[in-house]
Design a protein around this motif. Structure first.
Motif, PDB file in Angstrom:
ATOM      1  N   LYS A  68     -28.863 -52.657 -23.399  1.00  0.00           N
ATOM      2  CA  LYS A  68     -29.742 -51.505 -23.169  1.00  0.00           C
ATOM      3  C   LYS A  68     -28.978 -50.257 -22.707  1.00  0.00           C
ATOM      4  O   LYS A  68     -29.435 -49.142 -22.899  1.00  0.00           O
ATOM      5  N   ILE A  69     -27.829 -50.502 -22.066  1.00  0.00           N
ATOM      6  CA  ILE A  69     -27.100 -49.332 -21.526  1.00  0.00           C
ATOM      7  C   ILE A  69     -25.627 -49.404 -21.969  1.00  0.00           C
ATOM      8  O   ILE A  69     -24.728 -48.882 -21.314  1.00  0.00           O
ATOM      9  N   HIS A  70     -25.456 -50.044 -23.098  1.00  0.00           N
ATOM     10  CA  HIS A  70     -24.130 -50.390 -23.620  1.00  0.00           C
ATOM     11  C   HIS A  70     -23.130 -49.214 -23.612  1.00  0.00           C
ATOM     12  O   HIS A  70     -21.947 -49.384 -23.333  1.00  0.00           O
ATOM     13  N   ASN A  71     -23.627 -48.022 -23.921  1.00  0.00           N
ATOM     14  CA  ASN A  71     -22.700 -46.904 -24.133  1.00  0.00           C
ATOM     15  C   ASN A  71     -22.098 -46.343 -22.854  1.00  0.00           C
ATOM     16  O   ASN A  71     -21.315 -45.389 -22.905  1.00  0.00           O
ATOM     17  N   LEU A  72     -22.465 -46.920 -21.708  1.00  0.00           N
ATOM     18  CA  LEU A  72     -21.936 -46.394 -20.448  1.00  0.00           C
ATOM     19  C   LEU A  72     -20.729 -47.173 -19.932  1.00  0.00           C
ATOM     20  O   LEU A  72     -20.148 -46.824 -18.904  1.00  0.00           O
ATOM     21  N   PHE A  73     -20.347 -48.221 -20.629  1.00  0.00           N
ATOM     22  CA  PHE A  73     -19.322 -49.127 -20.097  1.00  0.00           C
ATOM     23  C   PHE A  73     -17.933 -48.452 -20.026  1.00  0.00           C
ATOM     24  O   PHE A  73     -17.328 -48.358 -18.966  1.00  0.00           O
ATOM     25  N   GLY A  74     -17.467 -47.974 -21.169  1.00  0.00           N
ATOM     26  CA  GLY A  74     -16.130 -47.370 -21.210  1.00  0.00           C
ATOM     27  C   GLY A  74     -16.039 -46.133 -20.327  1.00  0.00           C
ATOM     28  O   GLY A  74     -15.025 -45.892 -19.656  1.00  0.00           O
ATOM     29  N   TYR A  75     -17.111 -45.361 -20.343  1.00  0.00           N
ATOM     30  CA  TYR A  75     -17.205 -44.164 -19.498  1.00  0.00           C
ATOM     31  C   TYR A  75     -16.908 -44.531 -18.048  1.00  0.00           C
ATOM     32  O   TYR A  75     -16.106 -43.890 -17.356  1.00  0.00           O
ATOM     33  N   ASN A  76     -17.534 -45.606 -17.595  1.00  0.00           N
ATOM     34  CA  ASN A  76     -17.369 -45.970 -16.194  1.00  0.00           C
ATOM     35  C   ASN A  76     -16.041 -46.656 -15.894  1.00  0.00           C
ATOM     36  O   ASN A  76     -15.605 -46.679 -14.754  1.00  0.00           O
ATOM     37  N   MET A  77     -15.392 -47.169 -16.926  1.00  0.00           N
ATOM     38  CA  MET A  77     -14.030 -47.680 -16.702  1.00  0.00           C
ATOM     39  C   MET A  77     -13.091 -46.491 -16.447  1.00  0.00           C
ATOM     40  O   MET A  77     -12.264 -46.506 -15.541  1.00  0.00           O
ATOM     41  N   THR A  78     -13.253 -45.443 -17.261  1.00  0.00           N
ATOM     42  CA  THR A  78     -12.449 -44.235 -17.073  1.00  0.00           C
ATOM     43  C   THR A  78     -12.684 -43.690 -15.664  1.00  0.00           C
ATOM     44  O   THR A  78     -11.750 -43.298 -14.957  1.00  0.00           O
ATOM     45  N   ARG A  79     -13.945 -43.708 -15.285  1.00  0.00           N
ATOM     46  CA  ARG A  79     -14.303 -43.187 -13.973  1.00  0.00           C
ATOM     47  C   ARG A  79     -13.681 -44.016 -12.845  1.00  0.00           C
ATOM     48  O   ARG A  79     -13.220 -43.457 -11.836  1.00  0.00           O
ATOM     49  N   ALA A  80     -13.639 -45.341 -13.047  1.00  0.00           N
ATOM     50  CA  ALA A  80     -13.036 -46.210 -12.032  1.00  0.00           C
ATOM     51  C   ALA A  80     -11.599 -45.779 -11.773  1.00  0.00           C
ATOM     52  O   ALA A  80     -11.149 -45.668 -10.628  1.00  0.00           O
ATOM     53  N   ALA A  81     -10.872 -45.515 -12.866  1.00  0.00           N
ATOM     54  CA  ALA A  81      -9.469 -45.120 -12.724  1.00  0.00           C
ATOM     55  C   ALA A  81      -9.376 -43.746 -12.074  1.00  0.00           C
ATOM     56  O   ALA A  81      -8.634 -43.544 -11.100  1.00  0.00           O
ATOM     57  N   ALA A  82     -10.161 -42.799 -12.584  1.00  0.00           N
ATOM     58  CA  ALA A  82     -10.062 -41.410 -12.106  1.00  0.00           C
ATOM     59  C   ALA A  82     -10.437 -41.313 -10.623  1.00  0.00           C
ATOM     60  O   ALA A  82      -9.787 -40.602  -9.856  1.00  0.00           O
ATOM     61  N   GLU A  83     -11.479 -42.048 -10.228  1.00  0.00           N
ATOM     62  CA  GLU A  83     -11.895 -41.984  -8.822  1.00  0.00           C
ATOM     63  C   GLU A  83     -10.805 -42.556  -7.921  1.00  0.00           C
ATOM     64  O   GLU A  83     -10.554 -42.035  -6.832  1.00  0.00           O
ATOM     65  N   SER A  84     -10.146 -43.579  -8.414  1.00  0.00           N
ATOM     66  CA  SER A  84      -9.089 -44.154  -7.584  1.00  0.00           C
ATOM     67  C   SER A  84      -7.870 -43.217  -7.513  1.00  0.00           C
ATOM     68  O   SER A  84      -7.260 -43.058  -6.459  1.00  0.00           O
ATOM     69  N   PHE A  85      -7.549 -42.544  -8.618  1.00  0.00           N
ATOM     70  CA  PHE A  85      -6.426 -41.582  -8.577  1.00  0.00           C
ATOM     71  C   PHE A  85      -6.726 -40.446  -7.598  1.00  0.00           C
ATOM     72  O   PHE A  85      -5.863 -39.995  -6.859  1.00  0.00           O
TER      73      PHE A  85
END
Ligand code: GLC
Length: 685
Positions: free
Chosen positions: A393-410
Motif C-alpha cells: 500500500k505504501i511501497h513507493n516510500l521504502f527507498g526514499y526512507n533508506m536515503t533519509r536514514a543515511a542523510a539523517e545520520s550524516f
C-alpha cells in the motif's frame, strides 16, 4: 497559486515540507474531474497540442504524452521505452497548452498515469485507494508560466540536496572491482593517461559475503589506511550499501536490527533473497529503524569514507520463501511430462518467476505512528502508538526512507559537512536528502536520448543531482557509443562511468584513443565552476539546472517540440549526438546563439549562429554546445581533480557586450551553510 484537496485520510508521505494552509472542497477542482468511484480516478480532456511533462524517471520523451506509466518502484533490469515502471515514483505532472497547470498526487502506493495512451486526448490517473492529497498548481507569472509552476511545487516539497563539490568530479565505477589492486589499477591508469578522476565506486564485492557495512579485509587489508592514502591523492572511495541485510546469526547488523526489520503478518522477520541469499529489510518508514541503520554508516565514515550509493531499495527481491517454493513446486509438476508450446514457455519462465513479484509486497509490513497512517492502518495502535501498514500500500516510500536514514545520520554526525549520497529508488521528498542515478540502463544508443529526457523531467521534481551510467550498464559498449555518451554525460551533475560485471571493460583507458576521452573530461573540469554554481543556485532557489527549451521559449512552437536538446543553467544549451555513425545533427536555435566546438582539450572554434535550424557537424571526438547570446560562461583551466581546479582564474566565454557579468557561486565544497546571495563572485566579460 496552489490549491490543495484532501480525499479520505491520506498517508503522510512527508514529501511536502511547506504545506499550504487552506484546503478546498471537491467541487472546486479546477481542472478535470475526480470520478465518483470508490477508487481514485482523475480525468482531464487534453487539447490537441497539449504537452505533458513530469513523472521524473520515465522512459519516454521530455513530453510524455502518449504513454502509460505506473508509479511502482521496481528493480527493472530490462528497460525500453515501453517499460511502465522504473526505480522511482515522482507523481508530478504539468499540462502545458490550452490550459497550463500542474498536479501533484501525494500518494504512497501504486498509481497509474494513462497520459493519452488509451484515449489520445485524455489523461487518466488511477489509484486503488481514494485517500490522497491532491495539489493543483497554476502559474503566478504570465511571462514564465512553466518556471513559476515548478518553482511553486519545489517550494512546497523543499530544497534539493547539494552534494560536496568533489562529487561534480568524474567518478569511475564497475561491478566487478574485486579488491584494492583493481581500484589501484583504475587510479594508476587515470594518472598514466592524464584522465581526470575524483572518486571510484566500490560495488558489492568490497563487502564480506555481501554484508552491509563490512569490508572484506582479505581484499582491502587495513581499509582505513587505504582510504586515507587515497584521500592524500584527492581520490575518494564511494561504497555501495544495499537495502537487504544478510540473515546471519552473530552478524552485528542483523543482531542489532532484529527489532527493526519488516515483519510478516505473524510478526516474524520477512525473509527474502537478494545478493547475500536470505536477507531481512530494515523498516525504513520507522524512525527507530532509520536510526539503527543510519548509525551503521559510521563504521565506514570512521574509515574516512565521505560518500555512498544506496542500492536495491525498491526493495529488490529475488525471491520470497513463498514465491521460491511456488516456483520449485511448479517445476516439479512438469517433471516427466511432455511439454507443448504453452507449457514449455510457462516452464522456462518459472526459474525467474520469483523475481520482484508485486504479491510479495503483500507479505510484509511497516510500523508507523497512527497519526501518519490515515486510511492505510491494518492494526490497532501498539503501546507506542504505532500501527502496521502493508508494504504493497505504501511501497513507493521504502527507498526514499533508506536515503533519509543515511542523510539523517550524516547530519547528526557532522552537521557542517556535506556528504555524497545517491540512491536508486526514490520518491518526491527524497530529493532533499540525496541524488539518484537512473539505474541499470543498457549500452544502447537509444539510452543517451532517453537519459536526456529523464534529466529534464527529474529536474522538475527536484532530483537534480543525477546522471545515467555513462556507456551503459548492461551489454557491451563500443568506443563511439562511450564517446558520444560522455559528450552528454559531462554536463550531468553526476558524471559516472559504470558497467555490469561480465560486460566489456568500459574504463576510458581500455579503448584505443584515450586522449579523446581525456579531452571531454577536460571540458567537464573546465566547466565545473559554472556547473556547480548553476546547480547550487538552482537548488537553493527552487529552480532547475536542466530545462526543456519550452521553459525559456514558451511561445515558440519549434522549441516546445524539440526534445533532443536541453538548457543547462542560465546560459548553456546542449544538443548531444545520439545516433551511431552520424557525422553531426540538426539543431534548432530558438534565438541567436554562440556555437562552441571543444576538441583536443580546448575551444577549437566559436561561431555565432542565427535563430532557426542548422545542420551542425560534430566529429566523434568533439563536443559542440551553445551559449545564449548576451550570456557568458566561465571556463577554468582543466585539472586532473576538483581539488586542483583553480576557480579564481576563470575565462569568460560568450558573445556578450563588454562588461557583461556572470555571478559565480562558489564555496569550499563542503559547507552546509550555503548562502547564494553572499558567496558570489562577479565574472566580467
Ligand atoms: C544493481 C545496481 C547496479 C550494481 C549492481 C551490483 O543492479 O543497479 O548499479 O552494479 O546492482 O551491485
Amino acid at each position: 497559486m496552489i490549491k490543495k484537496f484532501v480525499f479520505g485520510k491520506p498517508f503522510n508521505t512527508e514529501s511536502i515540507l511547506n504545506d499550504v494552509k487552506e484546503t478546498y472542497s471537491e467541487d472546486k477542482i479546477p481542472f478535470g474531474t475526480v470520478k465518483n468511484t470508490p477508487n481514485f480516478e482523475w480525468e482531464y480532456e487534453l487539447g490537441e497540442q497539449d504537452v505533458i511533462y513530469g513523472l521524473g524517471q520515465v522512459m519516454k520523451g521530455i513530453n510524455i504524452r502518449g504513454g502509460k506509466y505506473v508509479s511502482w518502484c521496481l528493480d527493472q533490469p530490462n528497460q525500453d521505452e515501453n517499460t511502465p515502471s522504473l526505480y522511482g515514483a515522482h507523481n508530478f505532472i504539468i499540462i502545458f497548452g490550452k490550459k497550463t497547470f500542474a498536479v501533484y498526487f501525494d500518494y504512497p502506493g501504486e498509481i497509474e498515469f494513462d497520459a493519452g495512451f488509451t484515449f489520445k486526448d485524455k489523461i487518466q490517473v488511477k489509484a486503488e485507494k481514494k485517500s490522497l492529497n491532491l495539489y493543483f498548481i497554476e502559474s503566478e507569472n504570465q511571462n514564465e508560466n512553466l518556471k513559476s509552476i515548478v518553482n511553486q511545487f519545489r517550494n512546497l516539497t523543499g530544497k534539493s540536496y547539494v552534494p560536496p563539490k568533489w562529487a561534480f568530479g568524474f567518478m569511475q565505477s564497475r561491478w566487478g572491482y574485486k579488491n584494492a589492486a583493481d581500484i589501484n589499477k583504475v587510479i594508476e591508469n587515470h594518472k598514466k593517461y592524464n584522465l581526470p578522476l575524483d572518486s571510484v565506486c566500490l560495488d558489492i564485492d568490497y563487502m564480506e559475503d555481501y554484508k552491509d557495512f563490512t569490508v572484506d579485509n582479505k581484499k582491502f587489508p587495513n581499509f582505513a589506511d587505504y582510504t586515507k592514502k587515497l584521500l592524500q591523492k584527492n581520490i575518494r572511495l564511494v561504497p555501495i550499501i544495499d537495502a537487504g541485510v544478510k540473515l546471519q546469526e552473530g552478524y552485528d547488523v542483523y543482531e542489532q536490527g532484529k527489532p527493526y526489520f519488516c515483519k510478516d503478518k505473524e510478526g516474524n522477520n520477512f525473509i527474502a533473497g537478494v545478493w547475500p541469499g536470505d536477507a531481512v529489510f530494515p523498516d525504513f518508514l520507522n524512525k527507530e529503524a532509520r536510526e539503527f541503520f543510519g548509525k551503521n554508516y559510521k563504521k565506514l565514515t570512521n574509515c574516512g569514507i565521505e560518500g555512498f550509493w544506496n542500492d536495491m531499495n525498491e526493495p529488490a527481491v529475488f525471491y520470497s520463501k513463498k514465491s521460491l517454493k511456488n516456483a520449485f513446486d511448479k517445476i516439479q509438476d512438469y517433471k516427466d511430462k511432455p511439454l507443448d508450446i504453452q507449457s514449455f514457455f510457462e516452464f522456462s519462465g518459472l526459474s525467474n518467476s520469483s523475481f520482484n513479484r508485486k504479491d510479495d509486497t503483500e507479505l510484509f509490513y511497516h510500523k508507523v505512528p497512527q497519526s501518519f497512517a490515515g486510511d492505510f492502518a491494518e492494526s490497532t495502535p501498539d503501546k507506542n502508538g504505532n500501527v502496521l501498514v502493508q508494504n504493497r500500500k505504501i511501497h513507493n516510500l521504502f527507498g526514499y526512507n533508506m536515503t533519509r536514514a543515511a542523510a539523517e545520520s550524516f547530519a547528526k554526525e557532522n552537521p557542517n559537512k556535506r556528504k555524497l549520497l545517491f540512491s536508486r529508488s526514490s520518491f518526491v521528498g527524497a530529493h532533499r536528502y540525496g541524488g539518484i542515478w537512473t539505474g541499470d540502463n543498457h549500452s544502447y544508443w537509444s539510452n543517451i536520448l532517453l537519459s536526456l529526457h529523464m534529466m529534464a523531467n527529474l529536474n522538475m521534481t527536484g532530483f537534480m543531482f543525477t546522471g545515467s551510467d555513462i556507456g551503459g550498464f548492461s551489454s557491451d559498449t563500443s568506443y563511439d557509443l562511450l564517446l558520444r555518451w560522455l559528450a552528454f554525460g559531462i554536463f550531468t551533475p553526476l558524471c559516472r562511468n559504470h558497467s555490469a560485471d561480465g560486460t566489456r571493460n568500459q574504463e576510458f583507458y581500455e579503448f584505443e584513443k584515450t586522449d579523446d576521452f581525456k579531452s571531454m573530461l577536460d571540458l567537464r573540469y573546465a566547466l565545473i565552476p559554472y556547473l556547480y554554481s548553476e546547480f547550487v543556485k538552482a537548488a537553493q532557489n527552487n529552480k532547475m539546472y536542466f530545462r526543456p527549451l519550452s521553459f525559456d521559449y514558451e511561445d515558440d512552437l519549434r522549441a516546445i517540440h524539440t526534445d533532443d536538446q536541453i538548457l543547462l543553467g542560465e546560459g548553456l544549451m546542449i544538443a548531444p549526438v545520439y545516433v551511431q555513425n552520424a557525422v553531426g545533427r540538426y539543431v534548432y536555435l530558438p534565438e541567436d546563439m554562440l556555437m562552441i566546438e571543444w576538441n583536443n582539450s580546448q575551444i577549437k572554434s566559436q561561431k555565432m549562429l542565427t535563430k532557426g535550424d542548422h545542420f551542425i557537424e560534430v566529429p566523434l571526438e568533439s563536443v559542440v554546445f551553445f551559449i545564449k547570446k548576451g550570456k557568458i560562461v566561465p571556463f577554468a583551466k582543466p585539472a586532473l581533480n576538483t581539488a586542483l581546479l583553480d576557480t579564481t582564474n576563470l575565462t569568460a566565454v560568450g558573445n556578450a557586450p563588454k562588461g557583461t557579468v556572470y555571478e559565480l557561486y562558489d564555496d569550499d565544497g563542503f559547507t552546509t551553510q550555503i548562502d547564494v546571495q553572499k558567496s558570489v563572485r562577479k565574472i566580467v566579460m
